[in-house]
Write a protein that holds these residues in place. Structure first.
Motif, PDB file in Angstrom:
ATOM      1  N   ALA A   1       1.524  -1.239   0.020  1.00  0.00           N
ATOM      2  CA  ALA A   1      -0.113  -0.531   0.191  1.00  0.00           C
ATOM      3  C   ALA A   1       0.655   0.843  -0.224  1.00  0.00           C
ATOM      4  CB  ALA A   1      -0.563  -0.016   0.991  1.00  0.00           C
ATOM      5  N   LEU A   2       1.891   1.186   0.735  1.00  0.00           N
ATOM      6  CA  LEU A   2       2.897   2.161   0.332  1.00  0.00           C
ATOM      7  C   LEU A   2       2.867   2.759  -0.883  1.00  0.00           C
ATOM      8  CD1 LEU A   2       5.039   4.696   2.098  1.00  0.00           C
ATOM      9  CD2 LEU A   2       6.554   2.592   2.467  1.00  0.00           C
ATOM     10  N   GLY A   3       3.801   1.939  -1.487  1.00  0.00           N
ATOM     11  CA  GLY A   3       4.199   1.619  -3.085  1.00  0.00           C
ATOM     12  C   GLY A   3       3.096   2.501  -3.562  1.00  0.00           C
ATOM     13  N   VAL A   4       2.229   2.069  -3.428  1.00  0.00           N
ATOM     14  CA  VAL A   4       1.271   2.594  -4.344  1.00  0.00           C
ATOM     15  C   VAL A   4       0.574   3.806  -3.817  1.00  0.00           C
ATOM     16  CG1 VAL A   4      -1.769   2.195  -4.524  1.00  0.00           C
ATOM     17  CG2 VAL A   4      -0.511   0.189  -4.760  1.00  0.00           C
ATOM     18  N   TYR A   5       0.700   4.099  -2.874  1.00  0.00           N
ATOM     19  CA  TYR A   5       0.420   5.961  -2.778  1.00  0.00           C
ATOM     20  C   TYR A   5       1.576   6.612  -3.026  1.00  0.00           C
ATOM     21  CZ  TYR A   5       1.293   9.749   0.999  1.00  0.00           C
ATOM     22  OH  TYR A   5       0.999  10.722   1.592  1.00  0.00           O
ATOM     23  N   LEU A   6       2.884   5.967  -2.798  1.00  0.00           N
ATOM     24  CA  LEU A   6       4.009   7.244  -3.152  1.00  0.00           C
ATOM     25  C   LEU A   6       3.840   6.837  -4.806  1.00  0.00           C
ATOM     26  CD1 LEU A   6       7.339   5.085  -1.528  1.00  0.00           C
ATOM     27  CD2 LEU A   6       6.042   7.564  -0.985  1.00  0.00           C
ATOM     28  N   VAL A   7       3.348   6.079  -5.682  1.00  0.00           N
ATOM     29  CA  VAL A   7       2.900   6.213  -7.258  1.00  0.00           C
ATOM     30  C   VAL A   7       2.008   6.889  -7.737  1.00  0.00           C
ATOM     31  CG1 VAL A   7       2.027   5.245  -9.089  1.00  0.00           C
ATOM     32  CG2 VAL A   7       4.084   4.135  -7.643  1.00  0.00           C
ATOM     33  N   ALA A   8       0.848   7.542  -6.687  1.00  0.00           N
ATOM     34  CA  ALA A   8       0.331   8.079  -6.469  1.00  0.00           C
ATOM     35  C   ALA A   8       0.002   9.398  -6.951  1.00  0.00           C
ATOM     36  CB  ALA A   8      -1.411   7.505  -6.048  1.00  0.00           C
ATOM     37  N   HIS A   9       1.151   9.810  -5.924  1.00  0.00           N
ATOM     38  CA  HIS A   9       1.178  11.072  -5.420  1.00  0.00           C
ATOM     39  C   HIS A   9       2.823  11.562  -7.018  1.00  0.00           C
ATOM     40  CE1 HIS A   9      -0.654  10.359  -1.629  1.00  0.00           C
ATOM     41  NE2 HIS A   9      -1.154  12.330  -1.333  1.00  0.00           N
ATOM     42  N   GLY A  10       2.934  10.713  -6.894  1.00  0.00           N
ATOM     43  CA  GLY A  10       3.827  10.638  -8.758  1.00  0.00           C
ATOM     44  C   GLY A  10       4.832  11.051  -7.920  1.00  0.00           C
ATOM     45  N   ILE A  11       5.569  10.256  -6.785  1.00  0.00           N
ATOM     46  CA  ILE A  11       6.703  10.311  -6.947  1.00  0.00           C
ATOM     47  C   ILE A  11       7.521   9.032  -7.478  1.00  0.00           C
ATOM     48  CG2 ILE A  11       8.537   9.571  -4.692  1.00  0.00           C
ATOM     49  CD1 ILE A  11       6.730  11.786  -3.909  1.00  0.00           C
ATOM     50  N   GLU A  12       8.960   9.801  -7.422  1.00  0.00           N
ATOM     51  CA  GLU A  12       9.690   9.077  -9.205  1.00  0.00           C
ATOM     52  C   GLU A  12      11.002   8.520  -8.176  1.00  0.00           C
ATOM     53  OE1 GLU A  12      11.198  11.967 -11.738  1.00  0.00           O
ATOM     54  OE2 GLU A  12       8.866  12.495 -12.721  1.00  0.00           O
TER      55      GLU A  12
END
Length: 438
Positions: A39-50
């Motif tokens: 879920a942390l990975g999904v959260y980072l991707v959802a906020h445009g983190i690279e």
């Protein structure tokens, strides 16, 4: 300062909670269960983190690193020493905010992480080393049990865990008490020179408690021997995976260097290593055998080009002196931790100090006479690490010229230094041979 990473996050890892900071968002915590890390990975991707940075905390980072990398994120594992918090109150929330800020300004450096196959080999190798240390502890227990029965075998033979010593110990536990019969279990080379001493050392006062302790220690030693054998099989499988059929394997007709202690039961270990490194042979370097070459492979991998120069490599190994200057005070800085590969080079260097034919040994003894043994070992280890890097990155061949060539070079350097000093003083150096001829 200018931010160089706009889409960066920072993570503080704990045993129960993981805290993540994204600029402009409140810090969010996740549990350390697998579904929460995903879920942390999904959260980072959802906020445009690279890209994301996190500290190398124990082994907690391993699974999180793999999960975040599977989401296509550029994951930076950084040394905790480079993310020290500014003075003040310290919490996990502030830690992740600080890591995010440092990472966004480009103030952090990546830790070295080898590829999957090297990580697998490293796990087996480190586990094997742990078993060797545990087995050595039980050798001490066996020695203690024998001394309690006044069996002074360890004062007569070089090691009780050798073939002769183990045969005698097993015979004692089987009920044999006759010193003459026990002595005959020794190797003929031992009996030829000190049979009388062996017989005298085996006349003891047996006790039930000491025999029980000896039996327990032997059982534990045998157990760790079995564990080491299992690790050897896994190491052999790992080497075969890395040395694929398409990898060219040169013929190795010449004999490989002897491995004196803790030799792994791996068939054709030298050929596997030559195949992995495409024919480049690290055993041409002094002090490097197939065993510590495999240890280095498991710690630094095959691509040494990740370090820009040999100086970067030796600095990462912890073999280069570190400056810690303040005003007029100039002193060397000793870091708290260093990679295990540096210790492997130090172990190889320690053996070279007693060499009578290798130039690095003469260099080490020269340093030892001035600054002591520890400094000499580190200096030789650094030279050895530089040669190792040059061999696999630059492709330079090593040729051992021997101590005589080294001494001739040192003499030439002294002559140059004396000539330079004489010129500064307005003097002239006259050779003794020239003066005698006149």
């Amino acid at each position: 300062m200018k931010k160089i990473r706009a889409h960066a996050a920072g993570i503080d890892i704990g045993a129960k909670k993981v805290y993540v900071c994204i600029e402009g968002q409140p810090v969010k915590g996740f549990d350390t269960f697998t579904e929460d890390l995903e879920a942390l990975g999904v959260y980072l991707v959802a906020h445009g983190i690279e890209t994301v940075a996190m500290e190398a905390t124990g082994v907690y980072w391993v699974i999180l690193f793999d999960i975040l990398a599977s989401y296509g994120l550029d994951v930076w594992l950084v040394d905790g020493a480079s993310t020290k918090q500014v003075p003040g109150r310290k919490t996990d929330v502030k830690d992740c905010q600080w890591i995010q800020q440092l990472h966004s300004y480009g103030l952090l450096n990546k830790c070295f992480i080898p590829d999957i196959l090297v990580q697998e080999l490293r796990a087996y190798q480190r586990l094997r080393e742990d078993h060797i240390r545990s087995g050595a502890m039980h050798i001490s227990h066996m020695q203690k049990a024998l001394i309690l029965m006044n069996i002074r075998l360890k004062e007569v033979i070089s090691q009780i865990h050798g073939a002769s010593g183990m045969r005698i110990i097993r015979a004692i536990l089987s009920g044999e008490r006759n010193a003459e019969k026990l002595a005959l279990l020794c190797d003929q080379r031992i009996l030829k020179t000190k049979k009388e001493w062996v017989v005298k050392s085996l006349k003891g006062h047996y006790s039930e408690a000491a025999l029980f302790e000896l039996d327990q220690a032997l059982a534990c030693y045998d157990f760790y021997g079995q564990q080491i054998a299992m690790c050897d099989r896994k190491l052999e499988e790992g080497l075969k995976k890395m040395s694929t059929d398409s990898t060219p394997r040169p013929s190795t007709k010449k004999a490989r260097k002897a491995i004196r202690h803790n030799r792994p039961a791996i068939e054709n270990m030298g050929e596997h290593l030559l195949g992995i490194f495409e024919g480049k042979d690290a055993t041409v370097l002094p002090g490097i055998s197939d065993y510590n070459w495999m240890q280095l492979l498991s710690e630094v991998g095959t691509d040494l080009g990740k370090w820009k120069s040999e100086k970067h490599f030796t600095s990462w190994l912890g073999l280069a002196p570190k400056q810690h200057n303040s005003g007029k005070m100039k002193r060397n800085y000793k870091p708290k931790g260093a990679p295990r590969a540096g210790l492997i080079f130090k172990q190889a260097a320690a053996g070279l100090l007693n060499s009578k034919h290798i130039a690095l040994g003469a260099f080490g003894r020269k340093i030892r006479a001035k600054k002591g043994g520890l400094v000499a070992i580190k200096a030789v280890a650094r030279k050895l690490a530089e040669l190792y890097w040059k061999l696999f990155v630059k492709g330079l061949e090593y040729v051992e010229n021997g101590i005589q060539k080294y001494q001739e070079k040192m003499l030439l350097n002294k002559q140059k230094a004396v000539t330079k000093m004489a010129q500064e003083l307005g003097l002239e150096v006259i050779s003794v041979k020239t003066q005698a001829a006149v």
